[in-house]
Structures are given as C-alpha cells and as structure tokens.
Design an enzyme around this catalytic site. Sequence first.
Site, PDB file in Angstrom:
ATOM      1  CG  ASP A 103      -0.188  -0.070   2.526  1.00 49.99           C
ATOM      2  OD1 ASP A 103       1.030  -0.329   2.523  1.00 49.99           O
ATOM      3  OD2 ASP A 103      -0.830   0.148   3.574  1.00 49.99           O
ATOM      4  CE  LYS A 136       0.533   0.847  12.910  1.00 52.82           C
ATOM      5  NZ  LYS A 136       1.224  -0.170  12.199  1.00 52.82           N
ATOM      6  CG  ASP A 142       0.614   3.559   4.633  1.00 48.95           C
ATOM      7  OD1 ASP A 142      -0.529   3.505   4.148  1.00 48.95           O
ATOM      8  OD2 ASP A 142       0.980   2.786   5.527  1.00 48.95           O
TER       9      ASP A 142
HETATM   10  N1  GDD Z   1      -0.621 -11.518   2.913  1.00 50.07           N
HETATM   11  C1  GDD Z   1      -0.817 -10.773   3.998  1.00 50.07           C
HETATM   12  N2  GDD Z   1      -1.257 -11.387   5.139  1.00 50.07           N
HETATM   13  N3  GDD Z   1      -0.605  -9.452   3.931  1.00 50.07           N
HETATM   14  C2  GDD Z   1      -0.820  -8.718   5.052  1.00 50.07           C
HETATM   15  C3  GDD Z   1      -1.263  -9.283   6.258  1.00 50.07           C
HETATM   16  C4  GDD Z   1      -1.489 -10.704   6.285  1.00 50.07           C
HETATM   17  O1  GDD Z   1      -1.891 -11.290   7.300  1.00 50.07           O
HETATM   18  N4  GDD Z   1      -1.376  -8.280   7.184  1.00 50.07           N
HETATM   19  C5  GDD Z   1      -1.028  -7.143   6.556  1.00 50.07           C
HETATM   20  N5  GDD Z   1      -0.690  -7.390   5.270  1.00 50.07           N
HETATM   21  C6  GDD Z   1      -0.211  -6.427   4.263  1.00 50.07           C
HETATM   22  C7  GDD Z   1      -1.145  -5.241   4.043  1.00 50.07           C
HETATM   23  O2  GDD Z   1      -2.036  -5.525   2.966  1.00 50.07           O
HETATM   24  C8  GDD Z   1      -0.163  -4.123   3.700  1.00 50.07           C
HETATM   25  O3  GDD Z   1       0.167  -4.117   2.324  1.00 50.07           O
HETATM   26  C9  GDD Z   1       1.082  -4.499   4.491  1.00 50.07           C
HETATM   27  O4  GDD Z   1       0.974  -5.882   4.801  1.00 50.07           O
HETATM   28  C10 GDD Z   1       1.263  -3.676   5.772  1.00 50.07           C
HETATM   29  O5  GDD Z   1       0.088  -3.762   6.549  1.00 50.07           O
HETATM   30  P1  GDD Z   1      -0.682  -2.449   7.031  1.00 50.07           P
HETATM   31  O6  GDD Z   1      -1.880  -2.903   7.782  1.00 50.07           O
HETATM   32  O7  GDD Z   1      -0.866  -1.493   5.915  1.00 50.07           O
HETATM   33  O8  GDD Z   1       0.358  -1.893   8.087  1.00 50.07           O
HETATM   34  P2  GDD Z   1       0.585  -0.397   8.581  1.00 50.07           P
HETATM   35  O9  GDD Z   1       0.417   0.562   7.477  1.00 50.07           O
HETATM   36  O10 GDD Z   1      -0.220  -0.181   9.809  1.00 50.07           O
HETATM   37  O11 GDD Z   1       2.130  -0.440   9.049  1.00 50.07           O
HETATM   38  C11 GDD Z   1       3.105  -0.986   8.208  1.00 50.07           C
HETATM   39  O12 GDD Z   1       3.513  -0.050   7.225  1.00 50.07           O
HETATM   40  C12 GDD Z   1       4.164   1.140   7.725  1.00 50.07           C
HETATM   41  C13 GDD Z   1       4.568   1.989   6.550  1.00 50.07           C
HETATM   42  O13 GDD Z   1       3.465   2.398   5.860  1.00 50.07           O
HETATM   43  C14 GDD Z   1       4.301  -1.416   9.057  1.00 50.07           C
HETATM   44  O14 GDD Z   1       5.179  -2.137   8.235  1.00 50.07           O
HETATM   45  C15 GDD Z   1       5.015  -0.185   9.669  1.00 50.07           C
HETATM   46  O15 GDD Z   1       6.174  -0.593  10.366  1.00 50.07           O
HETATM   47  C16 GDD Z   1       5.401   0.774   8.562  1.00 50.07           C
HETATM   48  O16 GDD Z   1       6.008   1.968   9.108  1.00 50.07           O
HETATM   49 MG    MG Z   2      -0.210   0.498   5.501  1.00 47.46          MG
END
Ligand code: GDD
Ligand code: MG
Length: 343
Positions: free
Chosen positions: A106, A157, A217
Amino acid sequence: MQAVILVGGQATRLHPLTANTPKAMVPVLNRPFLEYVIQNLSRHGVTEIVLAQHHLAGPIESYLGDGSQLGVRLTYVIEEEARGTAGAIKNVERYLDGTFLALNGDIFSDLDITEMVRFHKEQNAVATIALVPVEDPTAYGLIETDLTGRVQRFLEKPDPSEITTNMINAGTYVLEPEVLTQIPSEKQVSIERETFPMLVSSGRPVYSFPSSGYWMDAGTPEKYLQLHRDLLSGKSTWYTPGVDVEVLIGEGCNIDPTAPLIGPVLIGAGCTIGEDSVIEDSVIWHGVQVGSRVRVKSSVVANNCTLGDDSTVEGGVLGDHVTVVAGGRVGLGSQVESGETVG
Ligand code: GDD
Ligand code: MG
C-alpha cells in the site's frame, strides 16, 4: 532478484472504499494502486513477483493475470488464514531463491531499489529496511539506528512518549534467506513486532537505508486523497501524469461544459457531471452520476454513486453505490457505507 508484495491486509482504515475493492485495486489516477508498486520494481529490474494475498484475493488476479502486460511474472499465493506480515512471507518461501525483496502493498514510493540492494550487499546485512522521515511516527514502525545505519531498535506503533526519532519503516525490505529460517511456519507472525526486533536483539546485522524521495502510505482516505494531490502536482520523480496536469478524466465521461473542475481533480471512466456542478480537490471513481448544481469538495466518491441535483459533498468519503438525494448534504468527516442513501 525476486520480490514478495504483501497484499493481504483487511484495509479497515480505508473503509468504506475497500468494502468491495481490495486495497491493492483501489484506483490511483485511474489505475489500480498495485500497478505503481509493480512498476517501481520493474524499472529497477525486479520482474519475478510473488503476491501474498488473503482478503479479497480474486479481483487482483483477474485484473493483472500473469503480469505480462506490465512486463513482469506474477505468482499468486492465498493464505487460508491471515498469517501476518512475516507469516505471509514465510508462506511463499517455496517460491524464493536467494536474496529477495519484501514490500508492503500500500505504499507509493520513489525508493531507489537498485541502490538499496547494493547497500545491503555491501553491509553483508541479513535484512535492510528502507526508512523515511515522517512528522508523526505513532502510526508507523519507528526505527533507531547507530551512526553507521545499523538498526538498534524497531518499535511498531510507538506511544507518543516513546518517540526518539522521526525515521520510520518505509515498508520495503531486502532480506536474506536466513530471515526465513527465523520465522515459524503455519502461524501468524509480524515482521515488525516479532522478526525484526528478534534479529536486532540477537545481534544479527540489520541495516537501514534512508530515502529522501517521495513516499506515501495510502492507508487512509485522507492520505489517499493526498497521494492524488501530490502526484497531480508532480511530487514523484519517476511517475508524472503529464506536465501541468491538475485534472485527469477517464474514458467515456460526459462532463457539462458549464461545470468547473478545480484541480487537483481525478474523475474515473463513464462518469456524468451535470450543469454548473463544481468539483474541487476530489477523487471520483468510475460510473459516478453527478446531477446539476452539485458541489463536491475535498472528497472521495467510489464507484457508481449518484449525487442528486443541488447536493453537496464536502470532506466526505462515499463507498460504492451511495445515493445522495437531491439537495442532500454530506459534511466534513462523513463516511457513507456502500449502498446507503443519504441526504
Ligand atoms: N498476505 C498478507 N497477510 N498481507 C498482510 C497481512 C497478512 O496477514 N497483514 C497485513 N498485510 C499487508 C497489508 O495488505 C499491507 O500491504 C502491508 O501488509 C502492511 O500492513 P498495514 O496494515 O498497511 O500496516 P501499517 O500501514 O499499519 O504499518 C506498516 O507499514 C508502515 C509503513 O506504511 C508497518 O510495516 C510499519 O512498520 C510501517 O512503518
Ligand atoms: Mg499500511
């Protein structure tokens, strides 16, 4: 080199836009978001890509197929149960060979992947994490490093009281196969909360690669709208929709010549905009019918919505097939569920 893109999250924060559309397929400038992630890989020569999916998996494969149209080879893997960010990578281990990339699905970024891989190899790292600066790290993974760039701490987080730096995990990693051996199989594991902290505390060489390029993001409607504002004003160095393009209109639209479109504005395919309607700073998806004298400002309107004559949508987010009745009003911060009638 191969890449795994994580596209299995629930995308709850993008709701109601993701009620029927997987986050990876949410349109950005009228193309599915995932296309930009893939394009940034392929322009750095990464063409073997595994998509780790879980939630709403079908539409991605039916749209992107084997990837040949984008010049890449795509492999699809679906998790029966969500495995988390590390578990999802472990789950595709059988397709991986040697050093590989893993990416959150994303994120739009200008990250120089070629340079990042070079840095990773030079450091003999087991993992290298791209970093970007943000104003408020609480929604991200905070990363502390030493002066050589070696990661000292990974805190997902963080609480406001725990913030020691503005550098966060940009969601792109270069990983050695050794990392896969550290992830237990057949269970849910978070790379941010479990794998990286464990590698750091056991003294393995985890490095950071700071990037000053454009990064976003697009995980909330506000940031999704901001991504459009940024791309339409030319903030990305590798992707520009054209010179001085502030308004982009999809195919087959019928826009009344009296209707001002005040950029940044994005309109999808097959939309109708009636007399004297004003569309400003907004993203409209496909098949949206806008009546006459309607005002849409700083809003996101998903597929096939109908906005009645004299209605106003300002600072709102409408799911698919929403109807705003004639003269109706959707105000600041409103999120309207898919299929609802409001006004
Ligand atoms: N296949 C799969 N299975 N993908 C997953 C799963 C899962 O169980 N859980 C999450 N994802 C994918 C989401 O679709 C997304 O593309 C990515 O992993 C990160 O998940 P998010 O839910 O978007 O996390 P976030 O935005 O809260 O935090 C993450 O991104 C930040 C940067 O934008 C973390 O990686 C943070 O450390 C980082 O700073
Ligand atoms: Mg994200």
